[in-house]
Design a protein around this motif. Structure first.
Motif, PDB file in Angstrom:
ATOM      1  N   ARG A 105      17.444 -54.087  75.926  1.00 31.49           N
ATOM      2  CA  ARG A 105      17.304 -52.905  75.100  1.00 31.49           C
ATOM      3  C   ARG A 105      17.761 -51.671  75.873  1.00 31.49           C
ATOM      4  O   ARG A 105      17.407 -51.509  77.039  1.00 31.49           O
ATOM      5  CB  ARG A 105      15.816 -52.770  74.747  1.00 31.49           C
ATOM      6  N   LYS A 112       8.402 -48.954  81.596  1.00 34.16           N
ATOM      7  CA  LYS A 112       8.946 -49.410  80.329  1.00 34.16           C
ATOM      8  C   LYS A 112      10.321 -50.047  80.519  1.00 34.16           C
ATOM      9  O   LYS A 112      10.587 -51.162  80.056  1.00 34.16           O
ATOM     10  CB  LYS A 112       9.053 -48.199  79.397  1.00 34.16           C
ATOM     11  N   ASP A 162      19.640 -48.275  70.991  1.00 34.90           N
ATOM     12  CA  ASP A 162      18.956 -47.285  70.161  1.00 34.90           C
ATOM     13  C   ASP A 162      19.677 -45.935  70.292  1.00 34.90           C
ATOM     14  O   ASP A 162      19.592 -45.287  71.325  1.00 34.90           O
ATOM     15  CB  ASP A 162      17.494 -47.170  70.614  1.00 34.90           C
ATOM     16  N   SER A 220      11.692 -53.970  80.279  1.00 35.69           N
ATOM     17  CA  SER A 220      12.766 -54.335  79.351  1.00 35.69           C
ATOM     18  C   SER A 220      13.868 -55.134  80.033  1.00 35.69           C
ATOM     19  O   SER A 220      14.743 -55.659  79.367  1.00 35.69           O
ATOM     20  CB  SER A 220      13.334 -53.092  78.673  1.00 35.69           C
ATOM     21  N   SER A 244      13.730 -47.429  64.792  1.00 38.33           N
ATOM     22  CA  SER A 244      13.329 -47.591  66.185  1.00 38.33           C
ATOM     23  C   SER A 244      12.064 -48.440  66.299  1.00 38.33           C
ATOM     24  O   SER A 244      11.873 -49.176  67.271  1.00 38.33           O
ATOM     25  CB  SER A 244      13.084 -46.229  66.835  1.00 38.33           C
ATOM     26  N   PHE A 282      17.406 -47.663  75.748  1.00 40.29           N
ATOM     27  CA  PHE A 282      16.468 -46.794  75.055  1.00 40.29           C
ATOM     28  C   PHE A 282      17.131 -45.524  74.548  1.00 40.29           C
ATOM     29  O   PHE A 282      18.145 -45.071  75.083  1.00 40.29           O
ATOM     30  CB  PHE A 282      15.310 -46.428  75.986  1.00 40.29           C
ATOM     31  N   GLN A 283      16.493 -44.982  73.531  1.00 41.08           N
ATOM     32  CA  GLN A 283      16.997 -43.779  72.869  1.00 41.08           C
ATOM     33  C   GLN A 283      17.088 -42.603  73.837  1.00 41.08           C
ATOM     34  O   GLN A 283      18.087 -41.917  73.887  1.00 41.08           O
ATOM     35  CB  GLN A 283      16.025 -43.455  71.726  1.00 41.08           C
TER      36      GLN A 283
END
Lengths: 642, 258
Positions: free
Chosen positions: B83, A499, B177, A503, B44, B85-86
Motif C-alpha cells: 500500500r 504504520k 491511494d 504495510s 480510502s 499511503f495518501q
C-alpha cells in the motif's frame, strides 16, 4: 475476616484512594489537554502538604486558610514551571522524551528545594476533626468523613467547571483536537495555563487535605508513579476512570497494608494492571489514546546509517585503547570508581538509544540493572554459587523477566506502554525493599568478590573496571551487530512510522519484544559485576531516579549517535557533579538546572549541536589516516540533466 | 481471467455512520483498477479494510484464494498486498535508499543469526538488495536522491518514494491511494508512466484517484463509489459518462446540463 474488618478496610481504602483520585485527575487533565507528561505532579502533592504544614504549624494560620493558600501556591508554581520550562519543549524535536526527562529532573530539583526549605525530618499536622463514630464495629473517623465529603464537593465543582464554563469547554475542545480548537478561536495558551493551574492546584490541594491523616515526608513525591497505574487502568483522559481506579487502588492498598504490607499491595496492583492492560489497552473507561510516541525513532538531523561503506574504525579503536590504558595511569581509587560508573552509564545509555530506534522509550534499564545485581547477589549469598556459576543464571533470569515485561509493554508500545515501564522501574526497588528474601531496605550484604578465573585475578578496583569494561564491550557488540543486521533496519522503520513499517510486513510486536529483551539484558549483565564490585546492594541504587540518568546520558550526548552519544553523555553526567562539588549541598540543584537547560536548548545533544564543527575537525584530522573507503554506490543522475 | 482480490459484502460502520456498505469488489490479475467517487464515498476506507488497518464490521476480503479478513496488517503485507499511503508516508530520518531497503523486509533469505554475524551469505544478500533497491529507485526516477532524506524531497518525489517502498515488498497487488494528488501536470505524467510500468512488472494495481486525466490514462476498468456503495463499474468511458456518476459528483440535474 469479620464483616466489620472488611467494611473498615473499605472505608479506609476510599479515604486513601481519594489522594490517588485527585492526583490522577490532575495529571490526567494536564496530559489530555496539553499533551504534557507532567510527572512532576507527585512533588506538587508534597509541596502542597509541606506548605500547609509550614503555614499552620510555623506561621500559625488556621488550617483551611493554609490549605487554600497552598493550593493557590502550588497552582502558581506549576504555571511558573510551565512557562519557564515546558512551554519551550512541549513541541518540536523529540518533544515527548524531552518533556519526560525534564519533568523527572524537576522532581529531583523540587525534592532538593523542599529539603532545603523544610528540612529532612517527617512532619505532621494535628487533625482538625477529632473523634469518631462507631457503627457495627467499624470505626468511622470524623477526619476521614470530612475528607470524603470535601473531595466529593471538589470533584463536583471540577465537573461543573469542565462542562459548563467557557474556559472548561475550551479545555475539552483543545483535548479533543488542538487544531480545530485554534480554528474555533480558542486561545490555547490561556487554556494550557488554566489547565496546569487547575491540575496542579488539585494535586496541591490533595497534599494539604491529606496531610493531617497521612503525615508528611519527602517520599510523597514518588506517589506519582503509582498514580500512573491508576491512569493506565482508568484510561487517559477519562475523569470517571481516574475516580474509579483511584479508589480501587486505595482499597487494594488498605487491604494489603492490613494483611501483609503496603509494598505487596503496590506489587499486586501492578501485576493486576499489567494483566488487564495486556488484554485491554484502552483501560476501563477511555478509548486508546492517540499515540504521541509514534515516530520517536525518526531522528531528523542525525546521522543514522546502516549502509555498507564509509566505515571508520580509528575513533572507536582510539577510545578503546584509552579506556584500557586508563587504570595504568590513574591510581586514585575514587576516580577508578567514577570510571566504572562512566562505563556502566555509557552502555546503559546506549541501550536507551537502541530501544528508541524501534520507537520505544525504555525506562526500565535501571530496574534490570538491579535485577541482574540482585539475582547474582542472591545466588551467591543464599545459593552459595561462585560468580561464574551465578552469572549465566542471573542473565537467564533477567532475560526471562525481560521477555515477560516486554510482552506487556510492546503489545501497545506507546504512551501506556511507556507509563507501564515507568511504574515497573519504581516497583522493582519496592519489591526489593519489601521481601525478606531481598533483605528489605538494608539490601543484600556480604556478596563475595569474584573468584579468580585462570590467569584473571580479581580484587583491585582496576580488575573490576576491566570486567565491567569487557561486559560493556560485549553489550555494545551485541547491540551493534543487531543494528547492522536487517533487524536494525526494521527497528528504524518501526520507530519512524509504525504504520508504514506494518504495510511492508514488519511485525511490530515481535520486533519490539526482541529489541526490549536485548536492551534489558545488557544492563542486567552489568549489574551482575556491579553486585560483586560493591559487595552490598540496596534497593535505592536501582530506583527510577537513578534510571532517568541513563536517558539523560543518551539524550545529552545526542540521540542520533548510538555509540558516541552515550559515551559523551556518561562523561558529562559523571564529572559534572564532581566539578560542582564546590557548591556543597546546592550541587544537586545546580546539576538538575544544568541538565534541564541542556534539554531545553540542545535538542540534538552535545554532539548533535556541534555536529558540523566536529565533522569538519574530523575530516581535517583524518585526511592522512583515511583509507580509500568505499563510497555509497550512487548511480549517475540521469534525470538531473534536464 | 482470474480474480486476485475480492471483497464480498464488505461493510464498515463508524458508530452510526456506514462508511462502506456491502461492497462487492473484484480485482482481476494484472489489471489496473480505478476506484473513484466523490469525497467521503469510502474509497480510502476500502483500502484500510483490505490492508487490515481498519477492523471490518462484516463481510470478507479474499486474496489469492485465502480469506484475509481482519488479519494483522503485517500479515496481509507478507501475503502480497502493498500500500502506498495518501499522505506520502515515508520513513523520516533515514536515507531514501534505506527507506527502500526497509521495504525489502520480507525478502531476506539470510537468517537472523547469519545476518547478525555478517556471514558471507548475508553480506552478499545485502549487496544484492542494495542493487535491487537502486534498480527500483532508478525505475521511479529518484535514484540520484538515494542518499538524501525523504523529508527534504519535493512532494512528487516523496510520492514516488512511497511507491518504491511498496514495490520493494514485492507485492502481487499494489493499492495506491491518491498517487497524483497535489502534483503538477508534468509530475502526474511521470506518475502515469510509473503506474503503467508497475503493471509491466506483473503487479496488479488498484488506484484511488481524483485526477480524472490520470484515471482515464491508466485504468483498464473503473468502479465508482458513492456513500459507501458501488454506483457502477465498467470501462473508463462508460463509467465517466454514466449519468449517476455525474450526479454523484455534480449533483442532481447536472447530468442533463452535461
Amino acid at each position: 475476616m469479620t464483616p466489620s474488618v472488611f467494611f473498615q478496610l473499605i472505608f479506609n481504602g476510599i479515604a486513601i484512594g481519594l489522594v490517588y483520585v485527585f492526583m490522577a485527575s490532575g495529571f490526567n487533565l494536564i496530559l489530555s489537554v496539553t499533551g504534557i507528561f507532567f510527572i512532576t505532579f507527585g512533588m506538587f502533592y508534597a509541596l502542597g502538604a509541606y506548605s500547609t504544614w509550614w503555614l499552620t504549624v510555623q506561621a500559625g494560620l488556621p488550617y483551611f486558610g493554609s490549605v487554600a493558600i497552598s493550593t493557590v501556591a502550588t497552582a502558581a508554581g506549576g504555571v511558573f514551571l510551565y512557562l519557564v520550562v515546558m512551554r519551550k519543549i512541549r513541541t518540536g524535536e523529540q518533544a515527548m522524551l524531552r518533556v519526560l526527562i525534564a519533568s523527572i529532573m524537576l522532581v529531583t530539583l523540587l525534592t532538593q528545594v523542599v529539603l532545603h526549605l523544610f528540612g529532612t525530618s517527617p512532619r505532621g499536622i494535628t487533625p482538625i476533626f477529632k473523634g469518631h463514630w462507631k457503627i457495627a464495629g467499624v470505626v468511622i473517623g470524623l477526619d476521614r468523613v470530612a475528607v470524603i465529603l470535601i473531595s466529593v464537593a471538589i470533584l463536583l465543582i471540577l465537573h461543573f467547571f469542565l462542562s459548563r464554563t467557557r474556559i472548561g469547554r475550551g479545555m475539552r475542545t483543545v483535548a479533543f483536537n488542538p487544531d480545530v480548537a485554534a480554528l474555533l478561536g480558542v486561545n490555547s495558551e490561556k487554556v494550557f495555563i488554566t489547565t496546569i493551574a487547575v491540575g496542579l492546584g488539585l494535586v496541591g490541594f490533595a497534599g494539604g487535605l491529606m496531610a493531617p491523616i497521612l503525615g508528611i515526608d519527602i517520599t510523597m513525591g514518588s506517589a506519582g508513579f503509582m498514580v500512573l497505574l491508576v491512569i493506565i487502568l482508568g484510561g487517559v483522559g477519562s475523569m470517571i476512570g481516574s475516580i474509579m481506579s483511584g479508589i480501587l487502588l486505595g482499597i487494594v492498598l488498605a487491604f494489603s497494608q492490613f494483611y501483609v504490607s503496603a509494598g505487596v499491595g503496590q506489587i499486586i496492583f501492578f501485576a493486576v494492571v499489567g494483566i488487564f492492560f495486556f488484554f485491554r489497552p484502552g483501560g476501563l473507561f477511555g478509548s486508546p489514546p492517540p499515540d504521541p510516541i509514534d515516530g520517536v525513532g525518526s531522528l531528523t538531523g542525525s546521522r543514522i546509517k546502516s549502509l555498507p561503506g564509509r566505515k571508520t574504525v580509528i575513533v572507536p579503536l582510539a577510545i578503546l585503547v584509552l579506556a584500557i590504558i586508563l587504570p595504568q595511569v590513574v591510581h586514585n581509587s575514587y576516580y577508578m570508581h567514577l570510571m566504572i560508573l562512566v562505563v556502566i552509564f555509557a552502555v546503559t545509555g546506549m541501550t536507551f538509544t537502541f530501544g528508541m530506534r524501534s520507537g520505544m522509550i525504555n525506562v526500565a534499564a535501571a530496574a534490570f540493572w538491579g535485577i541482574g545485581a540482585y539475582a547474582t547477589g542472591l545466588l551467591m549469598v543464599k545459593g552459595g554459587l561462585t560468580f561464574w556459576q551465578a552469572l549465566p543464571l542471573a542473565v537467564i533470569i533477567s532475560f526471562v523477566l525481560a521477555l515477560i515485561l516486554g510482552g506487556v509493554i510492546c503489545r501497545f508500545a506507546g504512551m501506556s506502554g511507556m507509563m507501564f515501564g515507568i511504574v515497573f522501574s519504581s516497583i522493582v526497588p519496592v519489591a526489593f525493599g519489601t521481601f525478606e528474601l531481598f533483605g528489605k531496605q538494608s539490601g543484600l550484604t556480604g556478596i563475595p568478590g569474584i573468584e579468580n578465573l585462570g590467569f584473571l585475578h580479581f580484587g583491585s578496583k582496576a580488575s573490576y573496571y576491566y570486567l565491567v569494561l569487557a561486559f560493556a564491550i560485549i553489550g555494545m557488540i551485541i547491540m551493534l551487530a543487531f543494528t547492522k543486521a536487517w533487524t536494525g533496519r526494521s527497528w528504524l522503520g518501526l520507530g519512524s512510522s509504525q504504520k508504514l513499517a506494518e504495510s511492508v510486513g514488519i511485525d511490530p510486536f515481535g520486533y519490539r519484544v526482541i529489541n526490549f529483551a536485548i536492551m534489558s539484558v545488557i544492563p542486567a549483565l552489568l549489574g551482575t559485576a556491579y553486585a560483586c564490585y560493591l559487595g552490598a546492594i540496596q534497593p535505592v541504587t536501582f530506583g527510577p531516579f537513578i534510571g532517568i540518568n541513563f536517558q539523560i546520558v543518551a539524550f545529552v550526548g545526542g540521540l542520533g549517535y548510538l555509540v558516541a552519544g552515550p559515551i559523551v553523555g556518561a562523561l558529562f553526567m559523571t564529572f559534572l557533579p564532581e566539578l560542582l562539588r564546590v557548591a556543597g549541598s546546592y550541587e544537586p540543584i545546580i546539576t538538575a538546572c544544568i541538565i534541564i537547560l541542556v534539554i531545553m536548548f540542545m535538542p540534538s545533544g552535545i554532539i548533535g549541536s556541534q555536529d558540523a564543527r566536529l565533522m569538519a575537525a574530523w575530516r581535517w584530522v583524518s585526511k592522512p589516516l583515511r583509507r580509500a573507503g568505499t563510497p555509497v554506490p550512487v548511480p549517475v543522475d540521469r534525470e538531473g540533466a534536464k | 481471467m482470474t480474480l486476485i482480490l475480492e471483497t464480498k459484502a464488505l461493510t464498515k460502520r463508524f458508530g452510526g455512520l456506514v462508511a462502506v456498505n456491502s461492497l462487492d469488489l473484484q480485482v482481476e490479475q494484472g489489471e489496473i483498477l480505478g476506484l473513484i467517487g466523490p469525497n467521503g464515498a469510502g474509497k480510502s476506507t476500502v483500502f484500510g479494510l483490505i490492508s487490515g488497518f481498519l477492523p471490518v464490521t462484516s463481510g470478507t476480503v479474499v486474496f489469492d484464494g485465502h480469506d484475509i479478513t481482519n488479519h494483522h496488517p503485517y500479515k496481509i503485507a507478507r501475503a502480497g498486498i502493498a500500500r502506498a499511503f495518501q499522505q506520502s508516508l515515508t520513513f523520516r530520518g533515514m536515507t531514501v535508499l534505506d527507506n527502500v531497503l526497509v521495504g525489502f523486509h520480507k525478502s531476506h533469505d539470510a537468517s537472523l543469526t547469519a545476518s547478525v554475524f555478517r556471514t558471507k551469505g548475508a553480506r552478499s544478500e545485502e549487496k544484492e538488495l542494495v542493487a535491487k533497491a537502486i534498480e527500483i529507485l532508478e525505475f521511479l526516477g529518484i535514484a540520484h536522491l538515494a542518499n538524501d532524506r525523504p523529508e527534504n524531497l519535493p512532494h512528487g518525489h516523496q510520492k514516488a518514494l512511497g511507491v518504491a517502498i511498496a514495490l520493494a515488498s514485492e507485492p502481487k497487488v499494489l493499492l495506491l491511494d491518491e498517487p497524483a494528488t497535489g502534483m503538477n501536470p508534468s509530475e502526474s505524467d511521470m506518475m502515469i508512466s510509473h503506474i503503467h510500468q508497475v503493471r509491466k512488472r506483473g503487479v496488479t494495481v488498484v488506484v484511488v484517484e481524483h485526477d480524472m486525466r490520470v484515471v482515464r490514462s491508466v485504468c483498464d476498468r473503473l468502479v465508482c463509489m458513492n456513500f459507501g456503495e458501488k454506483l457502477c463499474e465498467g470501462d473508463p468511458d462508460y463509467v465517466t459518462s454514466h449519468p449517476e456518476v455525474c450526479e454523484a459528483y455534480l449533483g442532481k440535474g447536472a447530468a442533463d446540463v452535461a
